[in-house]
Design an enzyme around this catalytic site. Sequence first.
Site, PDB file in Angstrom:
ATOM      1  N   ASP A  44       0.844  -1.210   0.000  1.00 53.85           N
ATOM      2  CA  ASP A  44       0.000   0.000   0.000  1.00 53.85           C
ATOM      3  C   ASP A  44       0.881   1.263   0.000  1.00 53.85           C
ATOM      4  O   ASP A  44       0.380   2.384  -0.112  1.00 53.85           O
ATOM      5  CB  ASP A  44      -1.028  -0.008   1.141  1.00 53.85           C
ATOM      6  CG  ASP A  44      -0.416  -0.021   2.523  1.00 53.85           C
ATOM      7  OD1 ASP A  44       0.827   0.015   2.640  1.00 53.85           O
ATOM      8  OD2 ASP A  44      -1.183  -0.048   3.508  1.00 53.85           O
ATOM      9  N   SER A  45       2.213   1.067   0.048  1.00 57.74           N
ATOM     10  CA  SER A  45       3.133   2.183  -0.169  1.00 57.74           C
ATOM     11  C   SER A  45       2.958   2.761  -1.569  1.00 57.74           C
ATOM     12  O   SER A  45       3.484   3.844  -1.866  1.00 57.74           O
ATOM     13  CB  SER A  45       4.585   1.727   0.040  1.00 57.74           C
ATOM     14  OG  SER A  45       4.842   0.549  -0.703  1.00 57.74           O
ATOM     15  N   LYS A 113      -1.040  -9.504   3.062  1.00 55.15           N
ATOM     16  CA  LYS A 113      -0.346  -9.009   4.259  1.00 55.15           C
ATOM     17  C   LYS A 113      -1.284  -8.056   4.987  1.00 55.15           C
ATOM     18  O   LYS A 113      -2.029  -7.308   4.339  1.00 55.15           O
ATOM     19  CB  LYS A 113       0.939  -8.274   3.880  1.00 55.15           C
ATOM     20  CG  LYS A 113       1.599  -7.587   5.085  1.00 55.15           C
ATOM     21  CD  LYS A 113       2.947  -6.999   4.751  1.00 55.15           C
ATOM     22  CE  LYS A 113       2.900  -5.601   4.186  1.00 55.15           C
ATOM     23  NZ  LYS A 113       2.253  -4.590   5.063  1.00 55.15           N
ATOM     24  N   GLU A 115      -1.438  -5.330   8.536  1.00 50.96           N
ATOM     25  CA  GLU A 115      -0.755  -4.682   9.657  1.00 50.96           C
ATOM     26  C   GLU A 115      -1.542  -4.889  10.944  1.00 50.96           C
ATOM     27  O   GLU A 115      -2.771  -4.798  10.931  1.00 50.96           O
ATOM     28  CB  GLU A 115      -0.658  -3.164   9.405  1.00 50.96           C
ATOM     29  CG  GLU A 115       0.200  -2.794   8.229  1.00 50.96           C
ATOM     30  CD  GLU A 115       0.271  -1.283   8.026  1.00 50.96           C
ATOM     31  OE1 GLU A 115      -0.080  -0.514   8.950  1.00 50.96           O
ATOM     32  OE2 GLU A 115       0.682  -0.865   6.932  1.00 50.96           O
ATOM     33  N   GLU A 182       8.834  -4.328  11.069  1.00 52.41           N
ATOM     34  CA  GLU A 182       9.265  -3.022  10.549  1.00 52.41           C
ATOM     35  C   GLU A 182       9.785  -2.123  11.670  1.00 52.41           C
ATOM     36  O   GLU A 182       9.104  -1.919  12.691  1.00 52.41           O
ATOM     37  CB  GLU A 182       8.093  -2.326   9.821  1.00 52.41           C
ATOM     38  CG  GLU A 182       8.492  -0.953   9.264  1.00 52.41           C
ATOM     39  CD  GLU A 182       7.527  -0.369   8.240  1.00 52.41           C
ATOM     40  OE1 GLU A 182       6.544  -1.054   7.889  1.00 52.41           O
ATOM     41  OE2 GLU A 182       7.762   0.771   7.808  1.00 52.41           O
TER      42      GLU A 182
HETATM   43  O1  KIV Z   1       3.494  -1.190   1.682  1.00 50.49           O
HETATM   44  C1  KIV Z   1       4.688  -1.426   1.871  1.00 50.49           C
HETATM   45  O2  KIV Z   1       5.561  -1.093   1.050  1.00 50.49           O
HETATM   46  C2  KIV Z   1       5.071  -2.108   3.095  1.00 50.49           C
HETATM   47  C3  KIV Z   1       6.526  -2.130   3.468  1.00 50.49           C
HETATM   48  C4  KIV Z   1       6.709  -2.426   4.884  1.00 50.49           C
HETATM   49  C5  KIV Z   1       7.322  -3.066   2.648  1.00 50.49           C
HETATM   50  O3  KIV Z   1       4.241  -2.608   3.776  1.00 50.49           O
END
Ligand code: KIV
Length: 264
Positions: A44-45, A113, A115, A182
Amino acid sequence: MKITIQDFIRKKQAKEKISMLTAYDFPFAKIVDEAEIDGVLVGDSVAMVVQGLENTLPVTMDEMIYHCKMVTRAVKRALVIGDMPYLSYHLSNEDAIRNAGRFIKEGSAQAVKLEGGSEFESTVRALTKAEIPVMAHIGLTPHAIHRMGGYKVQGRTERAAQKLLEDAKRLEDAGAFSLLLEAIPSELAQRITEELTIPTIGIGAGPFCDGQILVLHDVLGLFERFLPKFAKKYANLKDESLKVLRQYKKEVEEGIFPSKEHSF
Ligand code: KIV
């Protein structure tokens, strides 16, 4: 041969390091895959490094699917993981399964993934039950920047370190196949890595993790706003691109391009 989540686990057992990068579109994902990077995160970056937004919070599920489709069209070998954006799994487990399922059904990703610590134990359990492999993500979690007060190293106090260690164990227990760490101290990442049977992937978590991930645009020198201490800029494609484009402009203005070679 396509890399699977079992390969990630086998690599940890064999003490082979796992390499990961982010990618968000077809041409870059193809380069990452040709470099034989083990895992590609459609992160999501994308909100910051591609969409030009301030942080990752605004990116939507539809936008993530759009990027994921481009990436999976290009990737033949790496494990592709879709990153669950803010509010795509926070409201209910049903919502989480529906959104994570979109990464699998529409985006052709192999895993997702998300968080968050043990607060999301039941989410990880529900996704795993729905046959969706989950990489959990603890430490500095960018969805929580407003609570954390910015991008700060986490787990520095004994209490905070204990909470992260407990979170890690509970997420493994809930079925996570891997854990992203992280911005935490190296010794804490080492301890978590040693206590888990699933592989840890570090970003700003030191050299003892089972694998490493970086944001592709940081590695290539394509994101200018800031470079975190933990990111290594291996190239400066921004400057290279500028040089090339200025040359093109000059050649157009001077009538050098197109030459006979590029004309019919
Ligand atoms: O979205 C992202 O780029 C991440 C980083 C921690 C790799 O979650």
